[in-house]
Design an enzyme around this catalytic site. Structure first.
Site, PDB file in Angstrom:
ATOM      1  N   GLU A 180       0.818  -1.219   0.000  1.00 41.11           N
ATOM      2  CA  GLU A 180       0.000   0.000   0.000  1.00 41.11           C
ATOM      3  C   GLU A 180       0.853   1.272   0.000  1.00 41.11           C
ATOM      4  O   GLU A 180       0.704   2.154   0.849  1.00 41.11           O
ATOM      5  CB  GLU A 180      -0.973  -0.007   1.188  1.00 41.11           C
ATOM      6  CG  GLU A 180      -2.029  -1.093   1.050  1.00 41.11           C
ATOM      7  CD  GLU A 180      -3.175  -0.981   2.042  1.00 41.11           C
ATOM      8  OE1 GLU A 180      -3.128  -0.111   2.936  1.00 41.11           O
ATOM      9  OE2 GLU A 180      -4.133  -1.773   1.924  1.00 41.11           O
ATOM     10  N   GLU A 302      -5.510  -8.378  -0.773  1.00 36.80           N
ATOM     11  CA  GLU A 302      -6.346  -7.996   0.368  1.00 36.80           C
ATOM     12  C   GLU A 302      -7.764  -7.813  -0.152  1.00 36.80           C
ATOM     13  O   GLU A 302      -8.016  -6.947  -0.998  1.00 36.80           O
ATOM     14  CB  GLU A 302      -5.861  -6.713   1.048  1.00 36.80           C
ATOM     15  CG  GLU A 302      -4.589  -6.871   1.859  1.00 36.80           C
ATOM     16  CD  GLU A 302      -4.256  -5.645   2.699  1.00 36.80           C
ATOM     17  OE1 GLU A 302      -5.199  -4.938   3.132  1.00 36.80           O
ATOM     18  OE2 GLU A 302      -3.047  -5.406   2.920  1.00 36.80           O
TER      19      GLU A 302
END
Length: 497
Positions: A180, A302
């Site tokens: 991320e 995710e």
């Protein structure tokens, strides 16, 4: 709850029209140092009164083996962006204590580190997917971690691993170059993230006989510019790129409760879950522009439901209950991945135990399996199977201003050639009579299991651990076609004879 009149649904399956094999790794898991996911969930220590093997809960090991977990991602997530691997090696009583700044501000004693994780993957029978720190770590730090884990040489790092109890190197199949980077991993622009990926991956050097698949930290939800820039500038330096997407009831600001929701909450959540197809389609189209041979995989590493954490639970631990609605989100998402096997080669549900859309919930010595776990168990035959074309014709399911498919279907042949069909009824009130025609096949029978309940928020508790679990389900043959009486709000998987 009384069910309404069955709605007719027609399904056509064509075994001659196939897609690329369903990679087992789309059934992957994610275990972050977050809440009670690692500690109490996986790891209780050798001296715990809870039955364990070398500190790992026996009940959890058994449950994960049963669903054939193919790969586990660790140590994060955002936790990975501040993690120094050296904190988690050596004698446990001498490891440093840090503050988990992302998840609750609690202390992290690093009792569960590199050796503990990689030994755990071996006990489960899963591949390791290690997320490296590109956010606050250095290229040297990342390179040395890979050498420590994978080298069979007489280097100082390899010998340090041996001194810490592991003679043979581990096989690390997947290594994430950051996490991320657009957010908790550094708040980077895509251009900068692409440049850092190119730099950091240069120094990730596993042995030639044991290469790692390098995963670039990719986009959040519909940030298509991020994917475009990374593919344009760094595709040749990656083997895969990640995508993160969470399903809320409404939005990030209004996630909604995990239980006690009404039909509006059911419908809104399933609508948001189905958006995964749009995201995968559009990100894949961008990837095709720069990688028409489809060498680079799309890893949805995710995904899952994210609701308001349970009242009374520790803030920042992201503990939520798991209901029949979560089971539907799981089944619909897995079916979407089955339809995109040309690009989607790994997915990791968030997260494995006690966090978000968990497979397992624990409370001291107690353990329960969630409806999501049961879906993963029912879908085991699809691991490594070859998807075949399946078309559904039915009146759509409409609630208010929202229209959804009434029934979602996935079909595939396993490695032995047996055909399996997954059926998902999205309507919480009406059953479906599903008439299924299989081109070129005269079926004799179809048997499997179905997961449903009397309430849309049905869930298991530590006092009632078997409130919702799969039961036997079968179809009948009429005029050469299979007919299934699929209950409302149900997920079924059958094998066709």
């Amino acid at each position: 709850m009384a069910q309404g009149k069955a709605v007719p649904v027609s399904v056509s399956v064509d075994p001659a029209k196939t897609g690329p094999v369903i990679n087992r790794d789309i059934y992957g898991q994610f275990a972050e140092h977050l809440g009670r996911g690692i500690y109490e969930g996986i790891w209780v220590g050798e001296n715990s009164p809870i039955p364990n093997t070398k500190g790992y809960r026996n009940d959890v090991l058994e449950a994960l083996r049963k669903i054939r977990v193919p790969v586990i991602r660790w140590p994060g997530g955002c936790f990975a962006d501040e993690y120094n691997w050296r904190d988690g090696i050596g004698p446990r009583d001498k490891r440093p204590v840090r503050v988990n700044t992302h998840w609750g501000g609690v202390t992290e004693n690093n009792e569960f580190g590199t050796h503990e994780f990689l030994d755990f993957t071996e006990l489960v029978g899963a591949e390791a997917y290690v997320a490296g720190n590109m956010g606050s770590g250095s290229p040297r730090e990342m390179a040395e971690w890979v050498e420590y884990m994978t080298s069979d040489s007489q280097s100082s790092l390899a010998n340090e691993r041996r001194a810490n109890g592991r003679e043979k190197p581990w096989k690390i199949k997947y290594f994430g170059i950051g996490n991320e980077s657009w957010g908790c991993g550094g708040n980077m622009r895509p251009e900068y993230s692409a440049d850092l990926h190119r730099r950091y991956q240069t120094f990730v050097k596993a042995p030639r006989e044991n290469p790692v698949i390098k995963v670039a930290t990719g986009a959040n939800v519909d940030d298509y510019i991020f994917t475009k820039v990374l593919m344009e500038r760094a595709a040749h330096t990656m083997d895969a790129i990640s995508l993160h997407y969470y399903t809320f009831t409404h939005s990030w600001e209004e996630k909604g409760p995990a239980t006690g929701f009404n039909k509006d909450g059911w419908v809104s959540t399933l609508k948001n879950a189905l958006r995964m197809d749009e995201l995968v389609t559009k990100h894949s189209a961008i990837m095709d522009q720069y990688d028409p041979e489809k060498r680079v995989g799309l890893f949805v590493d995710e995904w899952g439901t994210w609701f308001d954490q349970e009242p009374g639970s520790t803030p920042g631990f992201l503990y939520q209950q798991n209901t029949l609605r979560d089971a539907h989100v799981a089944a619909l998402t897995l079916n979407i991945f089955h339809r995109h096997t040309d690009r989607v080669r790994m997915a990791n549900i968030a997260q494995m135990i006690n966090v978000l859309q968990a497979m397992i919930l624990t409370d001291k010595e107690k353990m329960i399996l969630t409806p999501t776990y049961h879906v993963f168990d029912m879908y085991v035959p699809f691991q490594g199977a070859t998807p075949v074309a399946a078309r559904v014709e039915a009146e759509p399911f409409t609630h208010g201003d929202t229209t959804l498919p009434r029934v979602d279907v996935s079909a595939a042949r396993d490695t032995s050639g047996k055909l399996h069909i997954a059926l998902v009824n999205l309507d919480p009130d009406k059953p479906a009579r599903v008439t299924t025609e299989i081109a070129g096949v005269k079926p004799r029978a179809a048997k499997g299991r179905v997961l449903t309940a009397d309430r849309i928020d049905a869930h298991n508790t530590f006092d009632k651990p078997n409130t919702i679990q799969p039961v036997a389900f079968s179809g009948r043959v009429e005029g050469g076609k299979l007919v299934f009486d699929l209950p409302a709000k149900a997920v079924a998987v059958v094998a066709v004879d």
